[in-house]
Design a protein around this motif. Structure first.
Motif, mmCIF file in Angstrom:
data_model
loop_
_atom_site.group_PDB
_atom_site.id
_atom_site.type_symbol
_atom_site.label_atom_id
_atom_site.label_comp_id
_atom_site.label_asym_id
_atom_site.label_seq_id
_atom_site.Cartn_x
_atom_site.Cartn_y
_atom_site.Cartn_z
ATOM 1 N N ILE A 281 10.210 -1.493 -40.796
ATOM 2 C CA ILE A 281 9.956 -2.604 -39.887
ATOM 3 C C ILE A 281 10.672 -2.337 -38.577
ATOM 4 C CG2 ILE A 281 11.895 -3.952 -40.853
ATOM 5 C CD1 ILE A 281 10.173 -6.479 -40.159
ATOM 6 N N SER A 282 10.035 -2.716 -37.476
ATOM 7 C CA SER A 282 10.688 -2.571 -36.178
ATOM 8 C C SER A 282 11.814 -3.585 -36.080
ATOM 9 C CB SER A 282 9.683 -2.805 -35.053
ATOM 10 O OG SER A 282 9.391 -4.193 -34.916
ATOM 11 N N ASP A 283 12.760 -3.341 -35.178
ATOM 12 C CA ASP A 283 13.706 -4.396 -34.849
ATOM 13 C C ASP A 283 13.007 -5.368 -33.903
ATOM 14 O OD1 ASP A 283 16.018 -5.920 -34.743
ATOM 15 O OD2 ASP A 283 17.329 -4.203 -34.422
ATOM 16 N N TRP A 284 13.650 -6.502 -33.660
ATOM 17 C CA TRP A 284 13.018 -7.602 -32.918
ATOM 18 C C TRP A 284 12.493 -7.105 -31.559
ATOM 19 C CZ3 TRP A 284 13.210 -13.079 -34.181
ATOM 20 C CH2 TRP A 284 12.673 -13.910 -33.184
ATOM 21 N N GLY A 285 11.179 -7.070 -31.425
ATOM 22 C CA GLY A 285 10.574 -6.728 -30.147
ATOM 23 C C GLY A 285 10.690 -5.278 -29.747
ATOM 24 N N SER A 286 11.177 -4.407 -30.631
ATOM 25 C CA SER A 286 11.414 -3.024 -30.211
ATOM 26 C C SER A 286 10.119 -2.276 -29.932
ATOM 27 C CB SER A 286 12.249 -2.275 -31.256
ATOM 28 O OG SER A 286 11.537 -2.114 -32.471
ATOM 29 N N GLY A 287 8.998 -2.765 -30.463
ATOM 30 C CA GLY A 287 7.730 -2.125 -30.145
ATOM 31 C C GLY A 287 7.379 -2.273 -28.680
ATOM 32 N N VAL A 288 7.367 -3.500 -28.199
ATOM 33 C CA VAL A 288 7.020 -3.743 -26.798
ATOM 34 C C VAL A 288 8.117 -3.247 -25.862
ATOM 35 C CG1 VAL A 288 7.988 -6.075 -26.590
ATOM 36 C CG2 VAL A 288 5.952 -5.456 -25.274
ATOM 37 N N GLU A 289 9.361 -3.156 -26.356
ATOM 38 C CA GLU A 289 10.454 -2.676 -25.508
ATOM 39 C C GLU A 289 10.309 -1.198 -25.146
ATOM 40 O OE1 GLU A 289 14.191 -3.681 -27.327
ATOM 41 O OE2 GLU A 289 13.741 -5.828 -27.297
ATOM 42 N N MET A 290 9.409 -0.478 -25.817
ATOM 43 C CA MET A 290 9.179 0.909 -25.425
ATOM 44 C C MET A 290 8.602 1.012 -24.019
ATOM 45 S SD MET A 290 8.051 2.995 -28.850
ATOM 46 C CE MET A 290 6.606 2.029 -29.282
ATOM 47 N N ILE A 291 8.049 -0.084 -23.528
ATOM 48 C CA ILE A 291 7.582 -0.102 -22.135
ATOM 49 C C ILE A 291 8.782 -0.039 -21.202
ATOM 50 C CG2 ILE A 291 6.306 -1.418 -20.409
ATOM 51 C CD1 ILE A 291 4.758 -2.724 -22.761
ATOM 52 N N ASP A 292 9.787 -0.878 -21.442
ATOM 53 C CA ASP A 292 10.980 -0.859 -20.599
ATOM 54 C C ASP A 292 11.748 0.449 -20.724
ATOM 55 O OD1 ASP A 292 10.729 -3.325 -19.339
ATOM 56 O OD2 ASP A 292 11.599 -4.391 -21.044
ATOM 57 N N HIS A 293 11.661 1.090 -21.866
ATOM 58 C CA HIS A 293 12.299 2.401 -22.019
ATOM 59 C C HIS A 293 11.615 3.467 -21.154
ATOM 60 C CE1 HIS A 293 15.350 1.821 -25.074
ATOM 61 N NE2 HIS A 293 14.511 1.230 -25.901
ATOM 62 N N GLY A 294 10.424 3.164 -20.680
ATOM 63 C CA GLY A 294 9.689 4.165 -19.920
ATOM 64 C C GLY A 294 8.957 5.151 -20.798
ATOM 65 N N PHE A 295 8.693 4.770 -22.046
ATOM 66 C CA PHE A 295 8.044 5.655 -23.011
ATOM 67 C C PHE A 295 6.576 5.277 -23.207
ATOM 68 C CE2 PHE A 295 7.337 7.049 -27.516
ATOM 69 C CZ PHE A 295 7.553 8.401 -27.332
ATOM 70 N N ALA A 296 6.268 3.983 -23.082
ATOM 71 C CA ALA A 296 4.899 3.492 -23.214
ATOM 72 C C ALA A 296 4.486 2.822 -21.911
ATOM 73 C CB ALA A 296 4.781 2.508 -24.378
ATOM 74 N N ALA A 297 3.236 3.021 -21.514
ATOM 75 C CA ALA A 297 2.756 2.452 -20.258
ATOM 76 C C ALA A 297 2.489 0.964 -20.371
ATOM 77 C CB ALA A 297 1.490 3.177 -19.813
ATOM 78 N N ASP A 298 2.067 0.521 -21.552
ATOM 79 C CA ASP A 298 1.721 -0.886 -21.741
ATOM 80 C C ASP A 298 1.767 -1.202 -23.231
ATOM 81 O OD1 ASP A 298 -0.622 0.291 -22.775
ATOM 82 O OD2 ASP A 298 -1.700 0.017 -20.885
#
Length: 748
Positions: A281-298
């Motif tokens: 399981i992901s940690d809280w919101g860590s999926g969408v936080e990959m955008i802020d990491h600069g790893f995912a575009a959206d």
């Protein structure tokens, strides 16, 4: 409803015919739409009451509609049997396939009964007791309808600035591994289908405890030797030895890749190499936080990267719910990966027995009987006693004696909330036994003065009650009480919310004016016993130089006051040992005993050796340190090699006048290897109890698992060569022998 009845009847028939759970799961997957599959991989948090009519809150209404449609597989933070029953009814009786929801909650160190912080429990070095407290926490959480905890935290950390050290087992991978195994076994029991067990989650995978500068959520950048030898062992042990059924990935990046999108960690190591068949399981919101990491575009790319990397369930970031079905339909994500993730989730639900009876955890009578049961509070007291560490006692001001006039000072001594600590589950606020109450119950002759008050504000999660920063109005009364007392017990430290997630600190002294209070009281009466309540190691230099007796009390849970009083009076002889090194200065951090040597480790006449010009290299108190009211002698160390195994034995004698417990610790140092090895590594420990004058032989066996190590490619090596062994009561143990280890098949 008709389709749901068919599925339930089919489930009953399968159970009757003893059809395997795997066959049942495959049949369900074959029936599911793509949207229903994605739903099983989606977890949402409760945001309000769910019983009766749906609330006006549109977000909550949408979540409940999704449960009804079978597109939510799990919920967290749903508390109370009525709410859990209502949501489960939505899922089982109104969705097309009737697949039950799994309910999760952060049961970190107790549920209604609060036990010491995990770092405090680690200081007990008592694995059986830690398994017992996890078992009790599971029993209480299950009685309140919950199925799943996000614990234990298996992160190794070497930096006390990081607030979440309170949630882990400290700096050592061997101790951390043993504790992770004990806690998983406690939560999950011997049979997950029993209604008093819950699924355990080992977190955070991986290296979250190595956040740069000790700042929560920060970047992690470590070498692979550290990854394989320090970070991963507790996770591997929890999975291979205790069968942890879920793993939570981490917020941080490692080698530039967010853990939620790291296929090497999740697929290559965890699922393939280790054979993990539970779910991630992901940690809280860590999926969408990959955008802020600069790893995912959206969000769409975040969903794609997460599922490809092996992250099975998405906690509260909504990227799977919004994007995963479309990615599959366009052929960007194979549906087989979704099926594999769903299969893993359903397998754990089956193991919990939820397909047989989705309401099995909902039992009002059991909840009334189990929550805060007297035997649970008794265990909380026993665990708290074992978690206390006596750092210093020179001269022997402790234990306190009846008839002594005591000045008890410090707002934390009277506080009933701070001892509950952070991540306190469902413990009722201000429900802990205070030190004042403990002293009263023991009949001690004392006067109590706060000295520096608490700042009473909103006691919620984000706005804590904290130790006042500038009020000195109580100083005079505290100083006068100290002046007229035989001994002073002063309780200082951190409030419960000053350590924990998001509570990183750059200064590790006492918050507010507490240090000033300590110095003023000490000037009036030097017979001071300092009791430190904190969720992390603090810098105690002034106290170590000036205060005769220092007790590290952590945040000890529901029975804190009784346990501390028992330790201070000698009703329980302290036996705790530090699971983290205590620094002399924040500038030493990260600080840990099992460091590598440098090329210039020793002092030379010039300045060109590895040191500070303004501080010692050594910790104030080393890993494994902890005193007793008695003394222990170590002698007769014997080491014998037999093939690939090494037998170690010694005699431990209680040379004092009272009974006591000691933690006998075994360390090794591999002199020369293909990968440089630490100056010392813990490889065994035993906690033993000895009567006055009693001697006992203690034996250890070291084999390839203990004497080997990983190289930077993750290959486990066992090499011949000289190995130093050290045995004693801390990582500074001085009883030593050397062996020439030549691994080979054991003799007949």
């Amino acid at each position: 409803m008709a389709a749901m009845s068919v599925v339930i009847s089919s489930c009953a028939a399968q159970a009757k015919d003893k059809v395997s759970a795997d066959q049942h799961i495959e049949a369900l997957i074959a029936e599911m739409t793509l949207e229903e599959k994605v739903g099983q991989l989606t977890q949402y948090s409760d945001v309000g009451d769910t019983t009766g009519p749906l609330p006006d809150d549109e977000t909550q209404r949408q979540k409940m509609d999704m449960v009804r449609s079978g597109t939510v597989g799990s919920m967290l933070n749903v508390i109370g049997l009525d709410d859990i029953r209502t949501i489960q009814e939505y899922a089982v009786e109104e969705s097309r396939l009737g697949i039950p929801v799994i309910f999760g909650f952060d049961v970190v160190h107790g549920y209604r009964t609060s036990f010491p912080l995990p770092l405090a429990e680690a200081a007990s070095w008592d694995l059986a007791m830690m398994e017992e407290t996890a078992r009790i926490a599971a029993r209480e959480a299950a009685a309140d309808g919950l199925h799943w905890t996000f614990a234990p935290m298996a992160d190794i950390s070497r930096d006390a600035r990081w607030g979440r050290v309170m949630e882990g087992a400290g700096e050592d991978p061997y101790l951390g591994s043993e504790i992770a195994v004990a806690r998983v076994r406690g939560f999950q029991g011997e049979d997950l289908s029993a209604p008093d067990t819950i699924v355990s989650t080992v977190k955070h995978f991986a290296a979250y405890g190595f956040a740069e500068a000790g700042r929560d959520y920060n970047t992690v950048d470590i070498g692979t030797v550290t990854l394989f030898n320090i970070v991963l062992p507790p996770f591997k042990a929890a999975i291979e030895r205790a069968d942890a059924r879920t793993v939570m990935n981490a917020f941080n990046v490692l080698n530039g890749i967010p853990a939620t999108g790291d296929a090497y960690l999740q697929r290559d190591i965890l699922k393939d190499e280790w054979g993990f068949d539970g779910f991630i399981i992901s940690d809280w919101g860590s999926g969408v936080e990959m955008i802020d990491h600069g790893f995912a575009a959206d969000g769409e790319e975040a969903a794609k990267l997460a599922i490809l990397a092996g992250s099975d369930m998405d906690m509260e970031s909504n990227v799977y719910a919004q994007h995963l079905a479309g990615l599959v339909e366009r052929g960007e994500v194979p549906e087989s990966l979704v099926d594999d993730a769903v299969r893993r989730v359903l397998r754990v639900k089956a193991e919990l027995g939820l397909f047989d009876d989705p309401y099995r955890y909902i039992d009002e009578a059991r909840a009334e009987q189990v929550l805060l049961a007297p035997e649970h509070l008794d265990a909380a007291r026993r665990m708290a006693e074992r978690s206390v560490v006596l750092l210093k006692n020179e001269p022997s001001l402790l234990p306190l004696k009846q008839g002594e006039r005591i000045a008890l000072i410090g707002a934390l001594a009277g506080d009933k909330d701070t001892p509950l600590g952070n991540w306190r589950g469902m413990a009722e606020a201000h429900s802990a036994v205070s030190v004042v109450e403990g002293f009263e119950a023991a009949g001690l002759d004392f006067v109590y003065e706060k000295g520096a008050d608490l700042e009473i504000g909103d006691a919620g999660f984000a706005n804590p009650v904290v130790v006042n920063t500038d009020d000195r109005s109580g100083f005079d009364a505290a100083v006068e009480a100290a002046r007229t007392a035989d001994k002073v017990v002063i309780v200082l430290g951190e409030d419960a919310r000053q350590s924990g997630e998001g509570r990183s600190r750059t200064r590790l002294d006492f918050p507010g004016v507490q240090q000033e209070l300590l110095e003023a009281v000490h000037a009036a009466n030097e017979n001071v016993i300092l009791v430190v309540m904190s969720g992390r190691p603090l810098v105690l230099n002034w106290a170590d130089e000036n205060v005769p007796s220092i007790v590290q009390a952590w945040h000890l849970g529901s029975e804190s006051g009784h346990a501390l009083t028992n330790v201070l009076t000698g009703a329980y002889n302290p036996s705790g040992k530090l699971p983290m090194s205590f620094p002399r200065s924040v500038g030493q951090l990260p600080l840990y005993y099992n460091h590598l040597s440098t090329g210039r480790p020793d002092e030379i006449p010039e300045v060109f050796w590895s040191h500070y010009i303004d501080e010692e290299n050594s910790p104030l108190y080393p890993f494994g340190h902890g005193l007793s009211y008695t003394d222990f002698d170590y002698s007769g160390l014997s080491v014998a090699a037999d093939g690939s195994e090494v037998a170690v034995s010694l005699t431990v004698t209680n040379t004092g006048e009272v009974a006591g417990e000691d933690v006998v610790q075994l360390y090794i140092h591999d002199r020369a290897a293909s990968v440089a090895r630490p100056v010392r590594e813990l490889k065994g420990f035993q906690k033993i109890a000895l009567a006055p004058g009693e001697a006992r032989e203690v034996a250890f066996t070291l084999g390839p698992d203990e004497l080997g190590f990983y190289n930077g490619r993750g290959e486990f090596l066992v090499e011949a060569g000289l190995i130093d062994l050290y045995v004693g009561g801390s990582s500074a143990a001085s009883l030593t022998q050397q062996i020439d280890y030549q691994p080979r098949p054991a003799s007949e």
